[in-house]
Design a protein around this motif. Structure first.
Motif, mmCIF file in Angstrom:
data_model
loop_
_atom_site.group_PDB
_atom_site.id
_atom_site.type_symbol
_atom_site.label_atom_id
_atom_site.label_comp_id
_atom_site.label_asym_id
_atom_site.label_seq_id
_atom_site.Cartn_x
_atom_site.Cartn_y
_atom_site.Cartn_z
ATOM 1 N N ASP A 85 -14.826 0.106 -8.537
ATOM 2 C CA ASP A 85 -14.321 -1.059 -9.266
ATOM 3 C C ASP A 85 -14.854 -1.078 -10.696
ATOM 4 N N ARG B 232 -12.275 -2.620 -13.245
ATOM 5 C CA ARG B 232 -11.805 -3.762 -12.457
ATOM 6 C C ARG B 232 -12.898 -4.787 -12.215
ATOM 7 N N ASP C 156 -7.106 -2.261 -3.322
ATOM 8 C CA ASP C 156 -6.233 -3.435 -3.455
ATOM 9 C C ASP C 156 -5.847 -3.981 -2.085
ATOM 10 N N TYR D 84 -7.366 3.508 -5.207
ATOM 11 C CA TYR D 84 -7.267 2.169 -5.786
ATOM 12 C C TYR D 84 -6.232 1.316 -5.043
ATOM 13 N N ALA D 85 -5.203 1.918 -4.490
ATOM 14 C CA ALA D 85 -4.257 1.178 -3.648
ATOM 15 C C ALA D 85 -4.968 0.696 -2.387
ATOM 16 N N ALA E 123 2.498 1.945 -3.293
ATOM 17 C CA ALA E 123 1.589 2.387 -4.351
ATOM 18 C C ALA E 123 1.183 3.850 -4.218
ATOM 19 N N PHE F 1 0.841 -1.208 0.000
ATOM 20 C CA PHE F 1 0.000 0.000 0.000
ATOM 21 C C PHE F 1 0.869 1.247 0.000
ATOM 22 N N ALA G 237 -8.768 -5.850 -0.542
ATOM 23 C CA ALA G 237 -8.955 -7.143 -1.199
ATOM 24 C C ALA G 237 -7.888 -8.135 -0.737
ATOM 25 N N ARG G 238 -6.676 -7.653 -0.594
ATOM 26 C CA ARG G 238 -5.556 -8.529 -0.210
ATOM 27 C C ARG G 238 -5.693 -9.048 1.221
#
Length: 163
Positions: free
Chosen positions: A148, A153, A84, A80-81, A55, A52, A87-88
């Motif tokens: 998204d 995405r 991500d 968007y980072a 990014a 993170f 989600a991770r």
């Protein structure tokens, strides 16, 4: 005839003190960082935190050493980072509302033809935030889901409100 300008949409608003308005998106970027910290506090993951941070845009400074205001493109990268990151680590994304709305509007304005074809003639509304934009029948989803879709995405398009 001299007061005709008062009837124009941009000039008819009452004057207010705007001296406290800051240029750029610094406060929204800080809110995204805080949201990421909160997500990481719930789901600690050092590698995800490093990804993170990597990014995020580097702070920009002027020649005199003062910081430059954050640009919308930089806020976009941070949002968007953050998505991500969530989600991770398996966290539910809670994108700060002003950041989500600003990035969504920017993405909608520059979206590829396929995405613009879906949203054309509609208002987009986040069901979990207090923002919407556009004209026409409403299409809605969560702020994260809208981001998204607008970011290409996800193929899950926003839908009309359920009745």
């Amino acid at each position: 005839m001299s007061d005709v300008w008062r009837e124009l949409p941009l000039f008819g608003r009452p004057r207010v003190d705007e001296s406290g308005v800051q240029p750029g998106w610094d406060a929204e970027l800080a809110a995204v960082r805080e949201a990421a910290s909160a997500a990481l506090a719930q789901h600690p993951d050092a590698a995800a935190a490093d990804a993170f941070d990597a990014a995020l845009p580097a702070p920009r400074v002027r020649r005199d050493g003062t910081p430059r205001p954050t640009k919308l493109a930089e806020l976009d990268r941070a949002v968007y980072a953050y998505l991500d990151l969530c989600a991770r680590i398996g966290a539910t994304a809670a994108v700060p509302p002003r950041a989500a709305g600003a990035v969504a509007l920017g993405r909608a304005a520059s979206a590829p033809t396929e995405i613009r074809a879906v949203i054309a003639g509609h208002s987009l509304r986040a069901t979990d935030a207090d923002w919407s934009f556009g004209r026409g029948p409403v299409l809605e989803d969560t702020a994260a889901a809208l981001l998204d879709f607008l970011g290409g995405r996800s193929l899950r398009a926003p839908r009309p409100p359920s009745r």
